[in-house]
Each structure stands twice: as structure tokens, then as C-alpha cells.
Design a protein around this motif. Sequence first.
Motif, PDB file in Angstrom:
ATOM      1  N   GLY A 321       6.120  -4.453  18.904  1.00  0.00           N
ATOM      2  CA  GLY A 321       7.307  -3.912  19.566  1.00  0.00           C
ATOM      3  C   GLY A 321       6.954  -2.944  20.676  1.00  0.00           C
ATOM      4  O   GLY A 321       7.587  -2.944  21.743  1.00  0.00           O
ATOM      5  N   ARG A 322       5.938  -2.109  20.443  1.00  0.00           N
ATOM      6  CA  ARG A 322       5.520  -1.179  21.497  1.00  0.00           C
ATOM      7  C   ARG A 322       5.012  -1.939  22.713  1.00  0.00           C
ATOM      8  O   ARG A 322       5.307  -1.569  23.864  1.00  0.00           O
ATOM      9  CB  ARG A 322       4.436  -0.239  20.967  1.00  0.00           C
ATOM     10  CG  ARG A 322       4.978   0.885  20.094  1.00  0.00           C
ATOM     11  CD  ARG A 322       3.921   1.942  19.830  1.00  0.00           C
ATOM     12  NE  ARG A 322       2.827   1.436  18.986  1.00  0.00           N
ATOM     13  CZ  ARG A 322       2.854   1.412  17.670  1.00  0.00           C
ATOM     14  NH1 ARG A 322       3.929   1.879  17.025  1.00  0.00           N
ATOM     15  NH2 ARG A 322       1.833   0.957  16.974  1.00  0.00           N
ATOM     16  N   ALA A 323       4.242  -2.990  22.476  1.00  0.00           N
ATOM     17  CA  ALA A 323       3.746  -3.796  23.594  1.00  0.00           C
ATOM     18  C   ALA A 323       4.907  -4.419  24.371  1.00  0.00           C
ATOM     19  O   ALA A 323       4.911  -4.432  25.608  1.00  0.00           O
ATOM     20  CB  ALA A 323       2.800  -4.877  23.080  1.00  0.00           C
ATOM     21  N   ASP A 351      15.107  -6.597  14.146  1.00  0.00           N
ATOM     22  CA  ASP A 351      15.269  -5.348  13.394  1.00  0.00           C
ATOM     23  C   ASP A 351      13.923  -4.678  13.119  1.00  0.00           C
ATOM     24  O   ASP A 351      13.851  -3.452  12.968  1.00  0.00           O
ATOM     25  CB  ASP A 351      15.993  -5.610  12.076  1.00  0.00           C
ATOM     26  CG  ASP A 351      15.316  -6.680  11.236  1.00  0.00           C
ATOM     27  OD1 ASP A 351      15.161  -7.818  11.723  1.00  0.00           O
ATOM     28  OD2 ASP A 351      14.924  -6.383  10.094  1.00  0.00           O
ATOM     29  N   LEU A 352      12.842  -5.457  13.080  1.00  0.00           N
ATOM     30  CA  LEU A 352      11.512  -4.893  12.848  1.00  0.00           C
ATOM     31  C   LEU A 352      10.871  -4.382  14.140  1.00  0.00           C
ATOM     32  O   LEU A 352       9.893  -3.635  14.090  1.00  0.00           O
ATOM     33  CB  LEU A 352      10.608  -5.950  12.201  1.00  0.00           C
ATOM     34  CG  LEU A 352      11.070  -6.465  10.835  1.00  0.00           C
ATOM     35  CD1 LEU A 352      10.220  -7.660  10.408  1.00  0.00           C
ATOM     36  CD2 LEU A 352      11.001  -5.362   9.790  1.00  0.00           C
ATOM     37  N   PHE A 353      11.412  -4.804  15.280  1.00  0.00           N
ATOM     38  CA  PHE A 353      10.879  -4.408  16.588  1.00  0.00           C
ATOM     39  C   PHE A 353      11.667  -3.277  17.236  1.00  0.00           C
ATOM     40  O   PHE A 353      11.120  -2.508  18.019  1.00  0.00           O
ATOM     41  CB  PHE A 353      10.954  -5.573  17.595  1.00  0.00           C
ATOM     42  CG  PHE A 353      10.083  -6.744  17.309  1.00  0.00           C
ATOM     43  CD1 PHE A 353       8.727  -6.595  17.124  1.00  0.00           C
ATOM     44  CD2 PHE A 353      10.610  -8.031  17.272  1.00  0.00           C
ATOM     45  CE1 PHE A 353       7.915  -7.688  16.902  1.00  0.00           C
ATOM     46  CE2 PHE A 353       9.818  -9.122  17.054  1.00  0.00           C
ATOM     47  CZ  PHE A 353       8.460  -8.952  16.864  1.00  0.00           C
ATOM     48  N   GLU A 354      12.952  -3.237  16.970  1.00  0.00           N
ATOM     49  CA  GLU A 354      13.885  -2.503  17.834  1.00  0.00           C
ATOM     50  C   GLU A 354      13.468  -1.066  18.125  1.00  0.00           C
ATOM     51  O   GLU A 354      13.422  -0.649  19.293  1.00  0.00           O
ATOM     52  CB  GLU A 354      15.289  -2.513  17.225  1.00  0.00           C
ATOM     53  CG  GLU A 354      16.290  -1.783  18.101  1.00  0.00           C
ATOM     54  CD  GLU A 354      17.719  -1.931  17.607  1.00  0.00           C
ATOM     55  OE1 GLU A 354      18.625  -1.557  18.357  1.00  0.00           O
ATOM     56  OE2 GLU A 354      17.904  -2.413  16.472  1.00  0.00           O
ATOM     57  N   GLU A 355      13.177  -0.305  17.093  1.00  0.00           N
ATOM     58  CA  GLU A 355      12.880   1.108  17.307  1.00  0.00           C
ATOM     59  C   GLU A 355      11.663   1.293  18.215  1.00  0.00           C
ATOM     60  O   GLU A 355      11.690   2.090  19.163  1.00  0.00           O
ATOM     61  CB  GLU A 355      12.640   1.807  15.964  1.00  0.00           C
ATOM     62  CG  GLU A 355      12.406   3.310  16.109  1.00  0.00           C
ATOM     63  CD  GLU A 355      12.247   4.002  14.755  1.00  0.00           C
ATOM     64  OE1 GLU A 355      11.958   5.207  14.746  1.00  0.00           O
ATOM     65  OE2 GLU A 355      12.416   3.328  13.718  1.00  0.00           O
TER      66      GLU A 355
END
Length: 401
Positions: A321-323, A351-355
Amino acid sequence: MPRSRDSGAPITSPAAAEVFTMVLTRGPVSRVDVCRLTGLSSAAVTKAARPLIEAGYLRELAPTERTAPGAGRPASPLAIAPEREYFVGIKITGDDLIGVVTDLGSRIVAAKHHAVPGFDVRTDASASPMEPADVVAAIAALVTELLDEHPGFRKRAHRLGVAISGDVDRVTGIVRYSPFLGWRDVPLAVLLDEATGLTTTLENDVKALAVAEQWFGAGVGASSFALVTIGTGIGSAFVVNGGLVSGAFGVSGEIGHVPIGVEGPRCHCGASGCLEALASTQALLTEARRATGVDDLTIDRAVTLARSGDEVLRKVFAAAGRAIGLGLAVVANLLGPESLVVSGEGLDAYDLFEESIREAFSAQAYGSAARCGLVIRPLPFEEWARGAAAVAVQSLVTYSS
């Protein structure tokens, strides 16, 4: 050289193309508004619209009321005739063909999936390529099935749009490089012209999806927007000043091959640290297997375990997600689009990436670029095929001297 095209709609001048496009994307619309939006004179609009009306592509609606006392006769808005022509769109994935038939307004009226034996997702460019003849035969069979769905389809469908991941030359219809099929320099459009009897327009899949959004979706009327897709690959397409950015050599929007981590894993393109090598579905699964030590872990199982609280896997998804967030910030910083639409099958686990996506984007987006709205919109594969059909619609409307 550009390939020949069938006669189709009577687009005999740039003005005719402009009027047809305006009614197609924004109609019903009055002649007055067409003049205002295009800058054409009333006489030019009438001259351009008349043959399109006579050929059945446009129609005049019942007159509307006067907008003000003494404003002249009531306006008769122009609208498209959706059933005048149908378009076939095919999306080629790593293991499937998805086909649709749309009307002139890009409304899906038929859809079919066609599994192709021997297809698999290719993340290694050295893997044995799929035989073009096999893919062409499979597409031709799917086109036949779609056109047989309704008598009107075969009678009024003349154009086929095909969307494929990779480096595609739309003008010549050549797939210059598709890592997931293992192809280089395959003249796919010509092969499909011969196999289907339809005029084929070939386009990169993400650009095709952007065309659908620009002409018939969230991008109608927007001067600039960006589309980023996350899944088996990571791609993007940009609309700037109302036009799709194609690139001087047919390559643009390859955000998946922007280096996010210089020391990162090697990508199938030959470079290292590409966003696609860090956050595509296969990259994420490879890292999940390494982190857990489970060699047969599937992506679905990884998602389930992460949602159940597995901290090792949650960290894997957060890193991806940060990438992705950094990649989105690159797009916002370079283009400054009004909106940034994020889509693709990879969003099933959003939902596992969003934050981590939003944190990285906010931290890296420069100044007012952070005001760019992130629009998260998962789309089924039928919408990718609709994008291919939208490219075929676009080829009908384009003026060719």
C-alpha cells in the motif's frame, strides 16, 4: 501505415467529428449548446449534423420550451440513436477473454466470458509465449457467440475493440510487447480483421478504460484526470486538456515501471524496484510466501488471513500500500489532475491497503497536489471490455481525411 477503415458514419469533416462527439458524450444537447461548447457557428453545426441525422446516427428530440420570452422558436435537442450501430469489445486477461456488445452510447447489451485453455498469468517475460493464432481463434469464436445473441448485432456491428496489457501501437494495430502473453511485434488487429470480418481497433487496456471514463463515465467534461489500475499489472492513463496522452512513441502512463524502491526486486521489464514489482498481485503474493514460509499460499488465502489479524501478512499488504501511495503521489505531482480514479481487481483487498495508501500519498504529494481527490472505484472485467468497445466507438467518430 494506418490501416483502412470501413465507411461507417458520414464523418466528412473535423466539424462533423466534433459535433458527433459532443452529442455522443454530452447529449441530448441543443444546437445552441453545441455551438457554445465547440465554438462552431450555427450554420456549421447544422451542416455537420444533417448527414448524421439522415444516416440515422443522430436524431432530433421533440422541441423543448423557450428558455425566455422572445427567445425564438423552441429548441430541438440532438441525441444519438443508440441502436444505430453495435460494437464488440474484448478484454484479454492472463487466463480469460471477456467480451461485450455495446450500443452506440456504450451501454452493455450482451456479455460473455471465454476461458482459453493454456492461458496463464505470465510474470516472467522468458516464459513460452501464447501462440497468436490460438488467441485469434479464441477471440473470433467469442465474437461469433456474442453476435449470435441477437439478430440486430450481426446486422449492425462492424467494429471490434480489443484491450490488452502492454505496449500497443493503436495506429498499426501491433502488439509491440505484452509480457503476460509473451508477445513481441504481433500484428493482432490485422489478424482479427481477417478472422472476424470486423474492423479492429487495438489499444492498451488501461488507456481503453480511460477512454470509456472520458467519453461515457466520470471523466465527461473534465479537462484533466488520471486513471490508475492495480492488479496483475499496475498501469495508468492520463487525460490532459481534454485529450488522452498517448506518448510520442505510443508509450505513456506506465506508472507500474516507475522506480519506487531502487534496491527493490527485479521486474519482468528488466529494471529493478518498479512499482509493479513491489505491489502487483503476483509481487504481493511472492512477498507473502517469503514472509510466511508457505510456498503454496494463494492470494485469496493471504487476504483472508490478513483480515483475520495475521500481523506478518498485514505488514506485507501495508508495504504494498505504501508503494502504491507513492506511485499515486508521483502522478499527482507530475500532472496535477482534477481527480485520480483508482481501479482494478487488486482493489478487492483495498481494506488492507487503504490506510497505508492514503498516508503515503498525503506525505509525498507536493503542496496543492494533495487536494487531488482519490476516487476508489472497483470495476468488474466487463467494464474493461466496455473500454475496448468505447475505443471502437471512438474510431467510428474520428475524422480521417
